[in-house]
Design an enzyme around this catalytic site. Structure first.
Site, PDB file in Angstrom:
ATOM      1  N   GLY A 115      38.953  32.180  46.003  1.00 32.18           N
ATOM      2  CA  GLY A 115      38.639  31.320  44.875  1.00 32.18           C
ATOM      3  C   GLY A 115      39.311  29.967  45.023  1.00 32.18           C
ATOM      4  O   GLY A 115      39.653  29.536  46.141  1.00 32.18           O
ATOM      5  N   ASP A 140      35.950  35.345  37.806  1.00 39.46           N
ATOM      6  CA  ASP A 140      35.940  34.375  36.699  1.00 39.46           C
ATOM      7  C   ASP A 140      34.751  33.407  36.772  1.00 39.46           C
ATOM      8  O   ASP A 140      34.426  32.754  35.782  1.00 39.46           O
ATOM      9  CB  ASP A 140      37.242  33.559  36.689  1.00 39.46           C
ATOM     10  CG  ASP A 140      38.424  34.365  36.188  1.00 39.46           C
ATOM     11  OD1 ASP A 140      38.247  35.561  35.919  1.00 39.46           O
ATOM     12  OD2 ASP A 140      39.525  33.790  36.066  1.00 39.46           O
ATOM     13  N   GLY A 183      39.257  36.077  32.377  1.00 37.48           N
ATOM     14  CA  GLY A 183      38.730  34.711  32.276  1.00 37.48           C
ATOM     15  C   GLY A 183      39.854  33.803  31.812  1.00 37.48           C
ATOM     16  O   GLY A 183      40.088  33.649  30.625  1.00 37.48           O
ATOM     17  N   LEU A 285      39.954  46.889  35.506  1.00 35.10           N
ATOM     18  CA  LEU A 285      38.720  47.666  35.713  1.00 35.10           C
ATOM     19  C   LEU A 285      37.596  46.720  36.127  1.00 35.10           C
ATOM     20  O   LEU A 285      36.700  47.089  36.880  1.00 35.10           O
ATOM     21  CB  LEU A 285      38.320  48.393  34.423  1.00 35.10           C
ATOM     22  CG  LEU A 285      39.198  49.575  34.023  1.00 35.10           C
ATOM     23  CD1 LEU A 285      38.779  50.107  32.667  1.00 35.10           C
ATOM     24  CD2 LEU A 285      39.103  50.668  35.076  1.00 35.10           C
ATOM     25  N   ARG A 287      37.852  44.204  38.039  1.00 35.01           N
ATOM     26  CA  ARG A 287      37.995  43.768  39.432  1.00 35.01           C
ATOM     27  C   ARG A 287      37.832  44.920  40.419  1.00 35.01           C
ATOM     28  O   ARG A 287      37.636  44.687  41.613  1.00 35.01           O
ATOM     29  CB  ARG A 287      39.368  43.134  39.633  1.00 35.01           C
ATOM     30  CG  ARG A 287      39.553  41.824  38.922  1.00 35.01           C
ATOM     31  CD  ARG A 287      40.203  40.772  39.786  1.00 35.01           C
ATOM     32  NE  ARG A 287      41.338  41.204  40.546  1.00 35.01           N
ATOM     33  CZ  ARG A 287      42.568  40.695  40.416  1.00 35.01           C
ATOM     34  NH1 ARG A 287      42.812  39.758  39.528  1.00 35.01           N
ATOM     35  NH2 ARG A 287      43.532  41.122  41.189  1.00 35.01           N
TER      36      ARG A 287
HETATM   37  O1  F6P Z   1      41.251  34.860  38.703  1.00 37.56           O
HETATM   38  C1  F6P Z   1      40.829  36.161  38.587  1.00 37.56           C
HETATM   39  C2  F6P Z   1      41.712  36.924  37.643  1.00 37.56           C
HETATM   40  O2  F6P Z   1      41.188  38.222  37.551  1.00 37.56           O
HETATM   41  C3  F6P Z   1      41.869  36.294  36.276  1.00 37.56           C
HETATM   42  O3  F6P Z   1      40.794  36.536  35.435  1.00 37.56           O
HETATM   43  C4  F6P Z   1      43.161  36.910  35.808  1.00 37.56           C
HETATM   44  O4  F6P Z   1      43.846  36.107  34.881  1.00 37.56           O
HETATM   45  C5  F6P Z   1      43.947  37.009  37.068  1.00 37.56           C
HETATM   46  O5  F6P Z   1      43.031  37.040  38.136  1.00 37.56           O
HETATM   47  C6  F6P Z   1      44.848  38.220  37.108  1.00 37.56           C
HETATM   48  O6  F6P Z   1      45.581  38.167  38.278  1.00 37.56           O
HETATM   49  P1  F6P Z   1      46.606  39.308  38.698  1.00 37.56           P
HETATM   50  O7  F6P Z   1      45.799  40.507  39.107  1.00 37.56           O
HETATM   51  O8  F6P Z   1      47.331  38.699  39.842  1.00 37.56           O
HETATM   52  O9  F6P Z   1      47.468  39.600  37.516  1.00 37.56           O
END
Ligand code: F6P
Length: 361
Positions: A115, A140, A183, A285, A287
């Protein structure tokens, strides 16, 4: 010796990373090239270099599997972003070391899947002489220069499924159900899932909300005989004049772990309306797990197009989706500013036409 390319996955994981790896390896193999995959994101480029050869015969399961077989990282010596719009320059000795290792391995190209943060690193490597190609990833969907990143559709499918489930239980108990989705700075997941999942109120970072307006919507529904309400809130949403809510409950606008706005909203709505209110935080969930059909296809198209760019020697570019086609855009066009939900665009307008509230009227 066969030509050789490298690939790495940087930043947070998301559905479809493996499908990109598969498409890259399969396309490269057909050209007679060997592909190596670096472990742990950009860290794998540093000594002692950590990588594996990727065999096209072992790519079968990657089309549908979640996560990344190469591992990833968004911290460490390559961290190039600390907060929204802030970019750090990576230390010259780190870039030197990576470049030397890329050269020593005889790589014709390095494909960086990531990203905004990872592509910011990729651009700095490119400026340091590494032949880089980017592939845009993030659930996102907030990357500039592409109409969509892969992973987004899968995250929306997960959030929509959650809303479908919450709908029946909310209706059975006449409750207000608050679903917190990911997000950080852009409310794409909340907006798309909110519409697709029949949400009544969608709170996104782009439109600061007021509790008065949210409560008015709940009252309006009750007046129409609807005793339950579904609220979708993006983790980066804020009340007018308010701040981000972070995981630890601390308020900050840095790249901290967001989370907790759902509980804050639910508590306030419960207090103000006297209705039973519950919150669900969907979290990672969204991701995890495999990509949707749409994302499988997008990942495959992106991976194949990336190899085409290597063939053409179009380095410093990222593959992107524009008008339903895969194209090449400069990485610099994609980084540095985020693509947020246009407040007067089609998605917001569609929602408003259906009577969905953004908590601002
Ligand atoms: O940028 C993608 C994202 O999933 C965001 O929506 C979220 O704030 C962040 O990554 C969470 O990151 P981590 O898994 O490092 O806490």
């Amino acid at each position: 010796m066969a030509e050789r390319i490298g690939i790495l996955t940087g930043g947070g994981d998301c559905p479809g990373l493996n499908a990109v790896i598969r498409a890259v390896v399969k396309s490269a193999t057909r050209l007679g090239w060997e592909t190596i995959g670096f472990h742990g994101g950009f860290e794998g480029l540093l000594s002692s270099v950590s990588f594996q050869k990727l065999d096209h015969r072992e790519m079968g399961a990657l089309l549908t599997s979640g996560g990344t077989v190469l591992g990833t990282s968004n911290r460490g010596r390559f961290a190039a972003k600390t907060g929204h719009g802030e970019t750090q320059t990576i230390a010259a000795e780190i870039l030197d070391e990576a470049k030397q290792n890329v050269d020593a391995l005889g790589l014709r190209a390095l494909i960086c899947v990531g990203g905004d943060g990872s592509l910011t690193i990729a651009q700095q490597l490119f400026e340091h002489g590494v032949p880089v190609i980017g592939v845009p990833k993030t659930i996102d969907n907030d990357l500039e220069a592409t109409e969509m990143t892969f992973g987004f559709d899968s995250a929306v499918a997960c959030a929509t499924d959650a809303l479908d489930r919450l709908h029946t239980t909310a209706a059975s108990h006449n409750r207000v159900m608050v679903l917190e989705v990911m997000g950080r700075y852009a409310g794409w997941i909340a907006a798309h899932a909110g519409i697709a999942g029949g949400g009544d109120i969608i709170l996104i970072p782009e439109i600061p909300f007021s509790y008065d307006a949210v409560c008015r919507k709940i009252a309006e529904r009750e007046a129409m005989g609807r005793q339950f309400t579904l609220v979708v809130v993006a983790e980066g949403a804020r009340a007018k004049g308010g701040e981000f809510v972070t995981h630890a409950g601390v308020v900050t606008n840095r790249e901290a772990r967001l989370g907790g706005i759902g509980a804050v909203v639910a508590a306030e709505l419960g207090e103000r309306t006297g209705k039973e209110t519950r919150v669900v935080v969907l979290g990672h969930l969204q991701r995890g797990g495999g990509p949707t059909t749409f994302d499988r296809l997008l990942c495959t198209r992106f991976g194949a197009r990336a190899i085409k760019l290597v063939q053409e020697g179009t380095f410093g570019y990222m593959v992107a989706l524009r008008a339903s086609d895969t194209v090449a855009v400069k990485i610099t066009e994609a980084i540095g500013r985020l693509r947020t939900v246009p407040v007067d665009g089609d998605i917001v307008e569609t929602a408003r036409m259906l009577g969905i509230s953004f908590g601002d009227e």
